[in-house]
Design a protein around this motif. Structure first.
Motif, mmCIF file in Angstrom:
data_model
loop_
_atom_site.group_PDB
_atom_site.id
_atom_site.type_symbol
_atom_site.label_atom_id
_atom_site.label_comp_id
_atom_site.label_asym_id
_atom_site.label_seq_id
_atom_site.Cartn_x
_atom_site.Cartn_y
_atom_site.Cartn_z
ATOM 1 N N VAL A 48 30.941 27.081 33.634
ATOM 2 C CA VAL A 48 30.776 27.700 34.951
ATOM 3 C C VAL A 48 31.677 27.034 35.990
ATOM 4 C CG1 VAL A 48 29.158 28.166 36.839
ATOM 5 C CG2 VAL A 48 28.397 28.374 34.461
ATOM 6 N N ALA A 49 31.597 25.709 36.111
ATOM 7 C CA ALA A 49 32.341 25.016 37.158
ATOM 8 C C ALA A 49 32.456 23.548 36.802
ATOM 9 C CB ALA A 49 31.648 25.164 38.512
ATOM 10 N N ASN A 54 35.752 12.205 42.360
ATOM 11 C CA ASN A 54 35.496 11.968 43.787
ATOM 12 C C ASN A 54 35.278 13.270 44.566
ATOM 13 O OD1 ASN A 54 38.040 13.027 43.965
ATOM 14 N ND2 ASN A 54 38.945 11.309 45.041
ATOM 15 N N GLY A 55 35.281 14.391 43.869
ATOM 16 C CA GLY A 55 34.954 15.658 44.511
ATOM 17 C C GLY A 55 36.105 16.394 45.156
ATOM 18 N N ASP A 56 37.327 15.887 45.041
ATOM 19 C CA ASP A 56 38.430 16.560 45.726
ATOM 20 C C ASP A 56 39.134 17.591 44.861
ATOM 21 O OD1 ASP A 56 40.980 13.918 45.592
ATOM 22 O OD2 ASP A 56 39.951 15.034 44.030
ATOM 23 N N SER A 57 38.633 17.796 43.653
ATOM 24 C CA SER A 57 39.186 18.846 42.800
ATOM 25 C C SER A 57 38.044 19.578 42.110
ATOM 26 C CB SER A 57 40.129 18.246 41.756
ATOM 27 O OG SER A 57 40.719 19.271 40.980
ATOM 28 N N THR A 58 38.078 20.897 42.197
ATOM 29 C CA THR A 58 37.055 21.728 41.566
ATOM 30 C C THR A 58 37.726 22.908 40.860
ATOM 31 O OG1 THR A 58 36.731 23.046 43.570
ATOM 32 C CG2 THR A 58 35.293 21.138 43.268
ATOM 33 N N TYR A 59 36.974 23.490 39.944
ATOM 34 C CA TYR A 59 37.488 24.644 39.204
ATOM 35 C C TYR A 59 36.317 25.492 38.773
ATOM 36 C CZ TYR A 59 40.065 27.408 35.788
ATOM 37 O OH TYR A 59 40.617 28.442 35.100
ATOM 38 N N VAL A 64 32.345 33.588 38.799
ATOM 39 C CA VAL A 64 31.547 32.979 39.864
ATOM 40 C C VAL A 64 32.373 32.566 41.074
ATOM 41 C CG1 VAL A 64 29.938 32.124 38.109
ATOM 42 C CG2 VAL A 64 31.647 30.564 39.089
ATOM 43 N N LYS A 65 33.679 32.728 40.996
ATOM 44 C CA LYS A 65 34.542 32.338 42.120
ATOM 45 C C LYS A 65 34.149 33.096 43.382
ATOM 46 C CE LYS A 65 38.677 30.957 39.557
ATOM 47 N NZ LYS A 65 40.075 31.300 39.203
ATOM 48 N N GLY A 66 34.061 32.352 44.484
ATOM 49 C CA GLY A 66 33.676 32.951 45.749
ATOM 50 C C GLY A 66 32.182 33.061 45.948
ATOM 51 N N ARG A 67 31.397 32.827 44.906
ATOM 52 C CA ARG A 67 29.932 32.902 45.014
ATOM 53 C C ARG A 67 29.267 31.546 44.779
ATOM 54 N NH1 ARG A 67 27.028 35.794 41.489
ATOM 55 N NH2 ARG A 67 28.488 35.528 39.743
#
Length: 123
Positions: A48-49, A54-59, A64-67
């Motif tokens: 899913v994600a 450190n939280g500065d990169s997500t995917y 689910v993008k945008g939600r």
């Protein structure tokens, strides 16, 4: 060794929101990339994600993008998944995963899993 405990699941109507939490044990949480996965009845577990140490990169997976938004608080050893505009097809057991120092290959890498939390979205 890392132990993960998910919480925050439940029953919600389509269009509603939930926030999942995954609390981790141990003092080295900040060394772990974290991910959320889900498994619907009769289907394989899917990514899913993910979020880096450190939280500065997500995917996110496309569906689910945008939600959905993944975030983490290293001071609290916790990763979150904010889920908005929920759809019936989001119904699944949601799991968090911790992978040591491997954000890029998190879905396939060996890691630690939580026990899961059920999310049910009614139409």
């Amino acid at each position: 060794q890392v132990q993960l405990v998910e919480s925050g699941g439940g029953l919600v109507q389509a269009g509603g929101s939930l926030r999942l939490s995954c609390a981790a044990s141990g003092r080295t949480f900040s060394y772990y990339a974290m991910g959320w996965f889900r498994q619907a009845p009769g289907k394989e577990r899917e990514f899913v994600a993910k979020i880096n140490y450190n939280g500065d990169s997500t995917y996110y997976t496309d569906s689910v993008k945008g939600r959905f938004t993944i975030s983490r608080d290293n001071a609290k050893n916790t990763v979150y998944l904010q889920m908005n505009s929920l759809k019936p097809e989001d119904t699944a057991v949601y799991y968090c995963k911790a992978v040591y120092l491997n954000y890029s290959d998190l879905p396939a890498a060996r890691g630690y899993w939580g026990q899961g939390t059920q999310v049910t979205v009614s139409s």
